[in-house]
Write an enzyme that holds these catalytic residues in place. Structure first.
Site, PDB file in Angstrom:
ATOM      1  N   HIS A 278      -1.956   0.483  -9.630  1.00 33.37           N
ATOM      2  CA  HIS A 278      -2.506  -0.444  -8.625  1.00 33.37           C
ATOM      3  C   HIS A 278      -3.239  -1.621  -9.302  1.00 33.37           C
ATOM      4  O   HIS A 278      -4.449  -1.780  -9.156  1.00 33.37           O
ATOM      5  CB  HIS A 278      -3.458   0.290  -7.663  1.00 33.37           C
ATOM      6  CG  HIS A 278      -3.661  -0.463  -6.376  1.00 33.37           C
ATOM      7  ND1 HIS A 278      -3.916   0.139  -5.176  1.00 33.37           N
ATOM      8  CD2 HIS A 278      -3.640  -1.808  -6.112  1.00 33.37           C
ATOM      9  CE1 HIS A 278      -4.059  -0.759  -4.231  1.00 33.37           C
ATOM     10  NE2 HIS A 278      -3.886  -1.962  -4.776  1.00 33.37           N
TER      11      HIS A 278
ATOM     12  N   ARG B 207       0.882  -1.166   0.000  1.00 26.35           N
ATOM     13  CA  ARG B 207       0.000   0.000   0.000  1.00 26.35           C
ATOM     14  C   ARG B 207       0.926   1.225   0.000  1.00 26.35           C
ATOM     15  O   ARG B 207       2.008   1.186   0.620  1.00 26.35           O
ATOM     16  CB  ARG B 207      -0.882   0.055   1.253  1.00 26.35           C
ATOM     17  CG  ARG B 207      -2.016  -0.958   1.287  1.00 26.35           C
ATOM     18  CD  ARG B 207      -3.119  -0.653   0.277  1.00 26.35           C
ATOM     19  NE  ARG B 207      -4.237  -1.587   0.356  1.00 26.35           N
ATOM     20  CZ  ARG B 207      -4.407  -2.653  -0.437  1.00 26.35           C
ATOM     21  NH1 ARG B 207      -3.515  -2.926  -1.376  1.00 26.35           N
ATOM     22  NH2 ARG B 207      -5.459  -3.424  -0.307  1.00 26.35           N
TER      23      ARG B 207
ATOM     24  N   GLU C 262      -4.176   7.769  -4.399  1.00 25.24           N
ATOM     25  CA  GLU C 262      -4.593   7.030  -5.600  1.00 25.24           C
ATOM     26  C   GLU C 262      -5.960   7.512  -6.051  1.00 25.24           C
ATOM     27  O   GLU C 262      -6.843   7.683  -5.199  1.00 25.24           O
ATOM     28  CB  GLU C 262      -4.619   5.530  -5.316  1.00 25.24           C
ATOM     29  CG  GLU C 262      -3.233   5.000  -5.037  1.00 25.24           C
ATOM     30  CD  GLU C 262      -3.188   3.485  -4.774  1.00 25.24           C
ATOM     31  OE1 GLU C 262      -4.225   2.822  -4.942  1.00 25.24           O
ATOM     32  OE2 GLU C 262      -2.123   3.000  -4.390  1.00 25.24           O
TER      33      GLU C 262
HETATM   34  P1  NAP Z   1      -0.504 -11.723   4.701  1.00 28.76           P
HETATM   35  O1  NAP Z   1      -0.504 -13.141   4.292  1.00 28.76           O
HETATM   36  O2  NAP Z   1      -1.309 -11.283   5.870  1.00 28.76           O
HETATM   37  O3  NAP Z   1       1.021 -11.306   4.891  1.00 28.76           O
HETATM   38  C1  NAP Z   1       1.441 -10.139   5.474  1.00 28.76           C
HETATM   39  C2  NAP Z   1       2.747 -10.402   6.194  1.00 28.76           C
HETATM   40  O4  NAP Z   1       3.237  -9.140   6.679  1.00 28.76           O
HETATM   41  C3  NAP Z   1       2.567 -11.335   7.391  1.00 28.76           C
HETATM   42  O5  NAP Z   1       3.535 -12.354   7.322  1.00 28.76           O
HETATM   43  C4  NAP Z   1       2.773 -10.418   8.586  1.00 28.76           C
HETATM   44  O6  NAP Z   1       3.422 -11.021   9.677  1.00 28.76           O
HETATM   45  C5  NAP Z   1       3.709  -9.371   8.003  1.00 28.76           C
HETATM   46  N1  NAP Z   1       3.682  -8.150   8.791  1.00 28.76           N
HETATM   47  C6  NAP Z   1       2.611  -7.503   9.282  1.00 28.76           C
HETATM   48  N2  NAP Z   1       3.015  -6.421   9.971  1.00 28.76           N
HETATM   49  C7  NAP Z   1       4.356  -6.405   9.922  1.00 28.76           C
HETATM   50  C8  NAP Z   1       5.351  -5.547  10.445  1.00 28.76           C
HETATM   51  N3  NAP Z   1       5.022  -4.486  11.190  1.00 28.76           N
HETATM   52  N4  NAP Z   1       6.642  -5.829  10.191  1.00 28.76           N
HETATM   53  C9  NAP Z   1       6.966  -6.914   9.476  1.00 28.76           C
HETATM   54  N5  NAP Z   1       6.085  -7.771   8.952  1.00 28.76           N
HETATM   55  C10 NAP Z   1       4.781  -7.514   9.171  1.00 28.76           C
HETATM   56  O7  NAP Z   1      -0.986 -10.782   3.504  1.00 28.76           O
HETATM   57  P2  NAP Z   1      -0.813 -10.999   1.930  1.00 28.76           P
HETATM   58  O8  NAP Z   1      -1.984 -11.731   1.402  1.00 28.76           O
HETATM   59  O9  NAP Z   1       0.564 -11.518   1.651  1.00 28.76           O
HETATM   60  O10 NAP Z   1      -0.948  -9.483   1.431  1.00 28.76           O
HETATM   61  C11 NAP Z   1      -0.086  -8.470   1.923  1.00 28.76           C
HETATM   62  C12 NAP Z   1      -0.593  -7.108   1.530  1.00 28.76           C
HETATM   63  O11 NAP Z   1      -0.363  -6.888   0.148  1.00 28.76           O
HETATM   64  C13 NAP Z   1      -2.099  -6.879   1.671  1.00 28.76           C
HETATM   65  O12 NAP Z   1      -2.472  -6.560   2.984  1.00 28.76           O
HETATM   66  C14 NAP Z   1      -2.355  -5.746   0.709  1.00 28.76           C
HETATM   67  O13 NAP Z   1      -2.256  -4.493   1.362  1.00 28.76           O
HETATM   68  C15 NAP Z   1      -1.226  -5.881  -0.312  1.00 28.76           C
HETATM   69  N6  NAP Z   1      -1.746  -6.269  -1.647  1.00 28.76           N
HETATM   70  C16 NAP Z   1      -1.603  -5.406  -2.690  1.00 28.76           C
HETATM   71  C17 NAP Z   1      -2.089  -5.765  -3.933  1.00 28.76           C
HETATM   72  C18 NAP Z   1      -1.936  -4.850  -5.104  1.00 28.76           C
HETATM   73  O14 NAP Z   1      -2.826  -4.820  -5.959  1.00 28.76           O
HETATM   74  N7  NAP Z   1      -0.840  -4.138  -5.236  1.00 28.76           N
HETATM   75  C19 NAP Z   1      -2.752  -6.985  -4.110  1.00 28.76           C
HETATM   76  C20 NAP Z   1      -2.874  -7.836  -3.027  1.00 28.76           C
HETATM   77  C21 NAP Z   1      -2.355  -7.471  -1.784  1.00 28.76           C
HETATM   78  P3  NAP Z   1       2.672 -11.964  10.742  1.00 28.76           P
HETATM   79  O15 NAP Z   1       2.747 -13.330  10.146  1.00 28.76           O
HETATM   80  O16 NAP Z   1       3.493 -11.811  11.966  1.00 28.76           O
HETATM   81  O17 NAP Z   1       1.263 -11.460  10.873  1.00 28.76           O
END
Ligand code: NAP
Length: 332
Positions: free
Chosen positions: A289, A241, A270
């Site tokens: 995005h 984000r 955005e």
């Molecule tokens: P996820 O499986 O929840 O993975 C997020 C990871 O980030 C988790 O391993 C979490 O650790 C870690 N994390 C959270 N807070 C942190 C911090 N302060 N420091 C270090 N690590 C931290 O989510 P995901 O499905 O991979 O997606 C991640 C993000 O990508 C989404 O939330 C979204 O904002 C973004 N995204 C963007 C697009 C786009 O179109 N560009 C598309 C999809 C997703 P823990 O295991 O300890 O909770």
């Protein structure tokens, strides 16, 4: 005609026919299908008498919850849910659902394409070729840098982080390390990658990919201090984000040569403002995005969001409640 026995739901936009047909079987739907964009004011009117809302980036906060006394479920067609005020939703007894897993490969493909595009200067040289400026044999001024066998540091080893690591490790022979809030030993073993403290990762990586959710903890996680730690040859990728990065600090790091280049899918604001300096920089690849934006994946996400909505409203079947709202007592 509305059926009193079925929950009522509001769709903020029309969905593919098969998804609407699925919803029709289980709930009464009303849809915003007018050509003009749905204003906040209109949305608040539309949800005054519904049990469920299907949305993507709409802010679900106290103001909205206050105006929707029957609302029990908000289903988002996205995996990120920083638009949910989960504290307020919990207080009001409203469940929030999202669409994890089904977009991991698609988003990872895009992240790899940002790495390749920035490293090999694909958009810049494509534009140059199309302008008819390819006049002689190419020289150093058009050289990029290699991706294969370089060191990639991933910040946020979640579902998407893991699929990026797999591609980088096995597709490009990269040396992959990661930083995450909690250590993921099983992923380290499975993919043969290493954990690093964030500052070490920032200092040593050739490519850095930011893939954390936006939260109070991760807001501006990467700022001027972090860019200063990076190598002048680092390529920085953000597909998480926009607000996880201090955008002004990133612009300065790119302008002063503190880092080599960036590949961006997300921005502080955005759609991006047309006078944002990032749009004028040859060493920045800018995408609007589109992480999950393929026909197949967007369809799958919308169907999953519809199924989440129906299951959470009817109590039949499982659904993906967001972490903070799992087990919340839903208001009746
Ligand atoms: P996820 O499986 O929840 O993975 C997020 C990871 O980030 C988790 O391993 C979490 O650790 C870690 N994390 C959270 N807070 C942190 C911090 N302060 N420091 C270090 N690590 C931290 O989510 P995901 O499905 O991979 O997606 C991640 C993000 O990508 C989404 O939330 C979204 O904002 C973004 N995204 C963007 C697009 C786009 O179109 N560009 C598309 C999809 C997703 P823990 O295991 O300890 O909770």
């Amino acid at each position: 005609m509305l059926n009193v026995n079925k929950p009522k739901v509001f769709l903020q936009k029309p969905l593919p026919q098969d998804i609407q047909a699925y919803l029709d079987k289980h709930v009464d739907i009303k849809i915003w299908d007018k050509p003009d964009a749905l204003t906040r004011e209109q949305l608040l009117k539309e949800i005054a008498d519904v049990d469920g809302l299907l949305t993507s980036g709409t802010a679900i906060n106290e103001e909205l919850l206050e105006q929707a006394p029957q609302l029990r479920v908000v289903s988002s067609i996205s995996v990120g849910y920083n638009h949910f005020d989960t504290k307020a939703m919990k207080e009001y007894g409203v469940i929030g659902t999202h669409t994890p897993y089904v977009l991991d490969d698609t988003v990872s493909d895009l992240v790899i394409s940002l790495m390749l595009s920035a490293a090999r200067r694909v958009p810049e040289l494509d534009a140059m070729t199309k302008r008819g400026e390819w006049e002689k044999g190419i020289g150093e001024s058009m050289f990029g840098v290699d991706v294969h066998h370089k060191k990639l540091g991933i910040i946020g080893m979640g579902r998407i982080g893991e699929t990026i690591a797999k591609r980088a490790k096995y597709g490009f022979d990269m040396d992959v390390t990661y930083f995450n809030r909690s250590r993921k030993k099983e992923i380290e073993e499975k993919l043969n990658i290493n954990y690093q403290l964030m500052d070490d990762l920032l200092r040593e990586s050739d490519f850095i990919v930011l893939m954390v959710p936006l939260s109070n903890e991760t807001k501006q996680l990467i700022g001027s201090r972090e860019f200063q730690l990076m190598k002048s040859s680092t390529i920085f990728i953000n597909a998480s984000r926009g607000q996880t990065v201090n955008e002004q600090a990133m612009i300065e790091a790119l302008q002063t040569g503190e880092i080599l280049a960036a590949g961006l899918d997300v921005y502080e604001q955005e759609p991006i403002n047309e006078d944002n300096p990032l749009l004028k920089m040859d060493n920045v690849v800018t995408l609007p995005h589109i992480g999950s934006a393929t026909s197949e994946t967007r369809h799958t996400m919308a169907m999953l969001a519809a199924k989440n909505l129906v299951a959470a409203l009817t109590g039949e079947g499982s659904f993906y409640a967001v972490k903070e709202l799992q087990g919340v007592k839903v208001r009746q």
